[in-house]
Design a protein around this motif. Structure first.
Motif, PDB file in Angstrom:
ATOM      1  N   UNK A  40       0.859  -1.180   0.000  1.00 25.51           N
ATOM      2  CA  UNK A  40       0.000   0.000   0.000  1.00 25.51           C
ATOM      3  C   UNK A  40       0.898   1.233   0.000  1.00 25.51           C
ATOM      4  N   UNK A  41       0.951   1.914  -1.139  1.00 27.83           N
ATOM      5  CA  UNK A  41       1.873   3.023  -1.334  1.00 27.83           C
ATOM      6  C   UNK A  41       1.175   4.354  -1.050  1.00 27.83           C
ATOM      7  N   UNK A  42       1.473   4.927   0.111  1.00 29.25           N
ATOM      8  CA  UNK A  42       1.004   6.261   0.456  1.00 29.25           C
ATOM      9  C   UNK A  42       2.149   7.244   0.557  1.00 29.25           C
ATOM     10  N   UNK A  43       3.291   6.878  -0.018  1.00 31.96           N
ATOM     11  CA  UNK A  43       4.512   7.665   0.141  1.00 31.96           C
ATOM     12  C   UNK A  43       4.439   8.988  -0.619  1.00 31.96           C
ATOM     13  N   UNK A  44       5.054  10.012  -0.049  1.00 32.98           N
ATOM     14  CA  UNK A  44       5.189  11.297  -0.725  1.00 32.98           C
ATOM     15  C   UNK A  44       6.512  11.395  -1.476  1.00 32.98           C
ATOM     16  N   UNK A  45       7.229  10.290  -1.565  1.00 38.56           N
ATOM     17  CA  UNK A  45       8.448  10.241  -2.356  1.00 38.56           C
ATOM     18  C   UNK A  45       8.084  10.048  -3.825  1.00 38.56           C
ATOM     19  N   UNK A  46       8.856  10.684  -4.708  1.00 39.28           N
ATOM     20  CA  UNK A  46       8.633  10.488  -6.131  1.00 39.28           C
ATOM     21  C   UNK A  46       9.024   9.100  -6.596  1.00 39.28           C
TER      22      UNK A  46
ATOM     23  N   UNK B 135       2.389  10.722  -3.430  1.00 41.57           N
ATOM     24  CA  UNK B 135       2.938  11.732  -4.341  1.00 41.57           C
ATOM     25  C   UNK B 135       2.236  11.629  -5.696  1.00 41.57           C
ATOM     26  N   UNK B 136       1.840  12.758  -6.263  1.00 44.32           N
ATOM     27  CA  UNK B 136       1.030  12.735  -7.484  1.00 44.32           C
ATOM     28  C   UNK B 136       1.703  11.957  -8.595  1.00 44.32           C
ATOM     29  N   UNK B 137       2.978  12.241  -8.840  1.00 40.28           N
ATOM     30  CA  UNK B 137       3.728  11.523  -9.873  1.00 40.28           C
ATOM     31  C   UNK B 137       4.833  10.712  -9.220  1.00 40.28           C
ATOM     32  N   UNK B 138       4.790   9.413  -9.447  1.00 34.46           N
ATOM     33  CA  UNK B 138       5.800   8.515  -8.905  1.00 34.46           C
ATOM     34  C   UNK B 138       6.370   7.662 -10.032  1.00 34.46           C
TER      35      UNK B 138
ATOM     36  N   UNK C  82      -4.613   6.835  -8.055  1.00 32.49           N
ATOM     37  CA  UNK C  82      -4.584   8.282  -8.234  1.00 32.49           C
ATOM     38  C   UNK C  82      -3.252   8.681  -8.836  1.00 32.49           C
ATOM     39  N   UNK C  83      -3.224   9.819  -9.530  1.00 27.76           N
ATOM     40  CA  UNK C  83      -1.977  10.359 -10.022  1.00 27.76           C
ATOM     41  C   UNK C  83      -1.388   9.564 -11.172  1.00 27.76           C
ATOM     42  N   UNK C  84      -0.071   9.634 -11.299  1.00 28.06           N
ATOM     43  CA  UNK C  84       0.656   9.055 -12.427  1.00 28.06           C
ATOM     44  C   UNK C  84       1.753   8.127 -11.936  1.00 28.06           C
ATOM     45  N   UNK C  85       1.863   6.972 -12.579  1.00 24.62           N
ATOM     46  CA  UNK C  85       2.991   6.080 -12.342  1.00 24.62           C
ATOM     47  C   UNK C  85       3.804   6.016 -13.616  1.00 24.62           C
ATOM     48  N   UNK C  86       5.126   6.252 -13.503  1.00 24.30           N
ATOM     49  CA  UNK C  86       6.001   6.272 -14.651  1.00 24.30           C
ATOM     50  C   UNK C  86       6.967   5.097 -14.611  1.00 24.30           C
TER      51      UNK C  86
END
Length: 222
Positions: free
Chosen positions: A114-120, A147-150, A167-171
């Motif tokens: 469960x990834x709630x990290x604010x790290x990119x 973090x919005x973009x990770x 949510x957000x973007x995974x790259x």
């Protein structure tokens, strides 16, 4: 320091071959220092990792509830998780070492991250990216509030399980193999930026096509 329910903050401890009780007793906490477990370390219950290093040639196995609430550093070691790993807002896993020995995180089948990290990059190489990798064969949840973009941290990542981008973007920015599923919530995005990705026949991306950005120079389908 090892005290009470086994916590360490400043010492260097040799706990090679240690196995936590099946019921998760005693609970574990590591906030600093170094644990050297050359013959392996198995944690079956609550483990709060807020800092410090776990190293040694033997594997790290987690089968219970693990929370990473700071920078957790793994050095020259393979971490196999079949329990539930929560990356808190300040949590990230550093894959350390000089590259002569593999440093790897594997979320096994049945495991949950469960990834709630604010790290990119919740999983990131330290010192060098050589011989560092991570994989998901279970379930990975990029949660709302992370973090919005990770990204995958620019180190090889393979997915044979279920990867939920809630949510957000995974790259994806490194080499890897995909035979699992990426599920994109409304408004979420999956970006393929660089490296060589190999998509096997079982691989699937579920979501709005507009939310999948294929910017990779090297995309292999089989």
């Amino acid at each position: 320091r090892l005290q009470g329910d086994w916590s360490s903050d400043v010492c260097s401890s040799d706990l090679s071959g240690y196995t936590q009780g099946a019921g998760g007793s005693p609970a574990w906490a590591l906030s600093g220092g170094t644990i050297d477990a050359a013959a392996g370390l198995t944690l079956n219950g609550p483990f709060n990792w807020s800092g410090g290093v776990i190293t040694g040639s033997g594997g790290l196995t987690t089968t219970g509830t693990t929370t990473v609430s700071g920078t957790a550093i793994l050095v020259d070691k393979v971490w196999n998780n079949s329990g539930t790993l929560t990356l808190a807002s300040s949590g990230a896993v550093g894959l350390g070492g000089a590259g002569s020995v593999a440093t790897t995180f594997n979320n096994l089948s049945g495991g949950v991250v469960n990834d709630g990290s604010l790290s990119g990059a919740p999983f990131v190489s330290q010192i060098t990216a050589l011989n560092k990798s991570w994989s998901n064969a279970g379930t990975f949840n990029k949660q709302a509030g992370s973090q919005t973009t990770q990204s995958d941290g620019g180190i090889p990542f393979s997915n044979s399980g279920t990867f939920n981008i809630n949510s957000g973007t995974w790259q994806l920015s490194a080499n890897g193999t995909d035979s699992g599923t990426y599920n994109l919530a409304s408004g979420a995005e999956l970006g393929l930026l660089s490296g060589t990705r190999t998509f096997n026949p079982a691989a699937a991306v579920n979501g709005d096509r507009k939310s999948t950005r294929l910017n990779s120079r090297h995309l292999v389908t089989r």
